[in-house]
Design an enzyme around this catalytic site. Structure first.
Site, PDB file in Angstrom:
ATOM      1  N   PRO A 151      -7.771   4.455  -0.850  1.00 14.75           N
ATOM      2  CA  PRO A 151      -7.580   3.226  -0.073  1.00 14.75           C
ATOM      3  C   PRO A 151      -6.167   3.118   0.478  1.00 14.75           C
ATOM      4  O   PRO A 151      -5.322   3.992   0.271  1.00 14.75           O
ATOM      5  CB  PRO A 151      -7.855   2.134  -1.109  1.00 14.75           C
ATOM      6  N   PHE A 152      -5.911   1.976   1.137  1.00 18.27           N
ATOM      7  CA  PHE A 152      -4.641   1.785   1.838  1.00 18.27           C
ATOM      8  C   PHE A 152      -3.530   1.263   0.945  1.00 18.27           C
ATOM      9  O   PHE A 152      -2.359   1.396   1.279  1.00 18.27           O
ATOM     10  CB  PHE A 152      -4.834   0.782   2.988  1.00 18.27           C
ATOM     11  N   ASN A 153      -3.853   0.613  -0.185  1.00 20.60           N
ATOM     12  CA  ASN A 153      -2.854  -0.233  -0.826  1.00 20.60           C
ATOM     13  C   ASN A 153      -1.751   0.531  -1.545  1.00 20.60           C
ATOM     14  O   ASN A 153      -0.655   0.024  -1.684  1.00 20.60           O
ATOM     15  CB  ASN A 153      -3.513  -1.249  -1.766  1.00 20.60           C
ATOM     16  N   CYS A 179      -6.247  -3.793  -7.097  1.00 19.50           N
ATOM     17  CA  CYS A 179      -7.501  -4.024  -7.814  1.00 19.50           C
ATOM     18  C   CYS A 179      -7.254  -4.534  -9.221  1.00 19.50           C
ATOM     19  O   CYS A 179      -8.075  -5.263  -9.773  1.00 19.50           O
ATOM     20  CB  CYS A 179      -8.334  -2.746  -7.856  1.00 19.50           C
ATOM     21  N   GLU A 190     -14.003   3.802  -8.477  1.00 18.16           N
ATOM     22  CA  GLU A 190     -13.185   2.664  -8.884  1.00 18.16           C
ATOM     23  C   GLU A 190     -13.311   1.627  -7.773  1.00 18.16           C
ATOM     24  O   GLU A 190     -12.792   1.816  -6.677  1.00 18.16           O
ATOM     25  CB  GLU A 190     -11.739   3.111  -9.093  1.00 18.16           C
ATOM     26  N   LYS A 214      -9.564  12.504   1.699  1.00 18.16           N
ATOM     27  CA  LYS A 214      -9.839  11.633   2.854  1.00 18.16           C
ATOM     28  C   LYS A 214      -9.081  10.328   2.599  1.00 18.16           C
ATOM     29  O   LYS A 214      -9.564   9.417   1.942  1.00 18.16           O
ATOM     30  CB  LYS A 214     -11.341  11.382   2.993  1.00 18.16           C
ATOM     31  N   PRO A 215      -7.830  10.232   3.110  1.00 19.66           N
ATOM     32  CA  PRO A 215      -7.055   9.005   2.903  1.00 19.66           C
ATOM     33  C   PRO A 215      -7.562   7.893   3.808  1.00 19.66           C
ATOM     34  O   PRO A 215      -8.271   8.135   4.794  1.00 19.66           O
ATOM     35  CB  PRO A 215      -5.630   9.422   3.277  1.00 19.66           C
ATOM     36  N   SER A 216      -7.160   6.663   3.491  1.00 18.31           N
ATOM     37  CA  SER A 216      -7.510   5.534   4.337  1.00 18.31           C
ATOM     38  C   SER A 216      -7.031   5.764   5.757  1.00 18.31           C
ATOM     39  O   SER A 216      -5.923   6.265   5.983  1.00 18.31           O
ATOM     40  CB  SER A 216      -6.874   4.253   3.781  1.00 18.31           C
ATOM     41  N   GLU A 217      -7.868   5.377   6.705  1.00 20.77           N
ATOM     42  CA  GLU A 217      -7.483   5.491   8.107  1.00 20.77           C
ATOM     43  C   GLU A 217      -6.313   4.578   8.436  1.00 20.77           C
ATOM     44  O   GLU A 217      -5.627   4.775   9.449  1.00 20.77           O
ATOM     45  CB  GLU A 217      -8.683   5.158   9.004  1.00 20.77           C
ATOM     46  N   ARG A 221       6.215   6.363  -9.972  1.00 18.61           N
ATOM     47  CA  ARG A 221       4.943   6.368 -10.697  1.00 18.61           C
ATOM     48  C   ARG A 221       4.119   7.617 -10.356  1.00 18.61           C
ATOM     49  O   ARG A 221       3.524   8.236 -11.229  1.00 18.61           O
ATOM     50  CB  ARG A 221       4.189   5.097 -10.314  1.00 18.61           C
TER      51      ARG A 221
END
Length: 466
Positions: A138-140, A270, A236, A163-166, A94
């Site tokens: 986010p992390f997902n 989401c 979002e 800035k990716p999810s920690e 994707r």
């Protein structure tokens, strides 16, 4: 931080652990306000002009390289996020598709000419990069969530600060390295890793950041928006997405869609199905089909080929899901199957007769749960659907086109899909919601439009003396 094409020496580090085994996967810098400011300064000082053809070529090469390294990226995503191998391989595909669409759209960015009505002047509009774009992810979906920020920004010619999810930073850093290998200019890309409270506010508020594009929770999104006041924003913020099952729907297909849409990414999506509105006259039959479809989903080790869903991102997240299921049962719902928790793993669950005012369905529940809400008619279904703070996407299953258009017209959401669930997506169409689900639209072409500004130039017209 990752700047000038490579990771820089760091004073502090954070260890990323495998979501299933708990073993260390790798370490990343724990950046702070000083590193955040340095990253922005490096991008603001670069700002090199590139042609649409150059940007398209970089994105095409990145897509090719990502496809060639699909196994490597899938393994990394599974390790740091816990998402099962079946889904992470699809995520890589994707993401590559998004890059290819962005490569094509990069060469379609153009303005227009506007002859003024009196013929005295000609206006020409010129789309220009908005400036430094901050992408907070986010992390997902650690890869694709990065790509849907990065691809349109680079296509538009904007310097990009990620800035990716920690919780899942390793994939973003690996992708940044891939972009540089693909030819992305080193002064057009930076990645800052660390705790959101330490780096998020100084990044969003920095005067040289022109735009913030964010995906995450409503509370965090509102905090980011406040810090980025006065800047362009694309937010979002999640959803509580419904699937409507009307009496004339193909119930077997409806049950499969509901099972797949509620369990994908272990329910941590989401646009996943969070509520299933079923007309009373077919609710018994539908639930009888939904139960085995969900029970057949295998939860466990995300590396196994036969695993359908892995653990949630943390045990704390799983405890929230467990608590909401228990609360729904106390409020009158019937637990049909699943719902057991083992650490961060939650067995996919079906609940029937779910009260529409229980927390499981009034809030966005990030877990593998298919809550069935029985309704009398379209009026009740639409009223309940619109009754939450969210409005992202919806799916409607019916053969009655008039009934579909009636429901679609009354829903307060960003998209309505006939014959599909709310989880349907395509890089070619706009994606975003209304109400608390966000501001602006993703989807490659639409995100590029958000990341460009229009400069108007007027010239003496060909038909007058102006």
């Amino acid at each position: 931080m990752f700047v000038n094409g490579a990771l820089q020496p760091a004073r502090r580090h954070t260890t990323v652990h495998d979501r299933w085994t708990g073993e260390p996967v790798g370490t990343v810098p724990r950046d702070g306000a000083e590193e955040a400011a340095a990253a922005v300064a490096a991008l603001a000082a670069g700002r090199r002009a590139t042609t649409p053809q150059q940007r398209s070529a970089v994105l095409t090469r990145a897509a090719d390289m990502l496809t060639a390294r699909a196994e490597e990226f899938s393994t990394l995503i599974t390790a740091e996020s816990g998402v099962c191998r079946k889904e992470t391989l699809r995520e890589v595909s994707r993401a590559a598709g998004n890059l290819r669409v962005a490569a094509a759209e990069a060469e379609r960015i153009r303005g227009e000419s506007i002859p003024l009505p009196d013929g005295t002047r000609l206006a020409v509009t010129l789309p220009e990069p908005v400036g430094v774009v901050l992408g907070i992810t986010p992390f997902n979906r650690p890869l694709n969530q990065v790509v849907v920020k990065a691809a349109p920004a680079l296509a538009a010619g904007c310097p990009l600060l990620l800035k990716p999810s920690e919780k899942t930073p390793l994939t973003a850093l690996a992708f940044a390295e891939l972009l540089v290998e693909a030819g992305c200019a080193k002064d057009m890309l930076a990645v800052v890793t660390g705790e959101p409270g330490e780096v998020g506010p100084p990044l969003a508020a920095h005067p040289d950041v022109a735009m913030v594009t964010f995906t995450g929770s409503v509370a965090t999104g509102h905090a980011v928006a406040a810090q980025a006041a006065g800047k362009r924003q694309l937010l979002e913020l999640g959803g509580n997405d419904p699937l409507f099952v009307l009496p004339d729907a193909d119930l077997r297909r409806a049950a499969k869609l509901a099972a797949d849409g509620s369990c994908a990414t272990a329910g941590q999506s989401c646009r996943g199905i969070k509520r299933v509105f079923v007309w009373e006259e077919v609710a018994d039959e539908f639930t009888a089909l939904l139960e085995p479809a969900v029970a057949a989903k295998r939860a466990g080790d995300p590396r196994r080929e036969d695993t359908d869903l892995g653990p949630l991102v943390s045990e704390e997240a799983a405890l929230v899901v467990e608590r909401r299921i228990a609360r729904a049962v106390r409020d009158g719902a019937r637990l049909v199957t699943g719902g057991e928790r083992d650490g961060a793993l939650v067995r996919p669950a079906v609940l029937d007769h779910v009260p529409p005012d229980t927390e499981l369905v009034t809030e966005e529940t990030f877990g593998p749960v298919a809550p069935v809400i029985r309704v009398r008619d379209a009026d009740e279904a639409v009223r309940l659907s619109n009754g939450t703070a969210y409005g992202l996407q919806a799916g409607v299953l019916t053969r009655d086109s008039a009934a579909f258009w009636d429901i679609a017209a009354r829903l307060r959401v960003g998209a309505v899909n006939l014959g599909e669930g709310p989880h349907f997506d395509s890089p070619h169409i706009p994606f975003g919601g209304v109400k608390s689900s966000g501001v602006g639209r993703e989807g490659i072409r639409y995100a590029i439009a958000e990341m460009t500004v229009t400069k108007t130039v007027t010239l003496p017209g060909p038909y007058g003396t102006g």
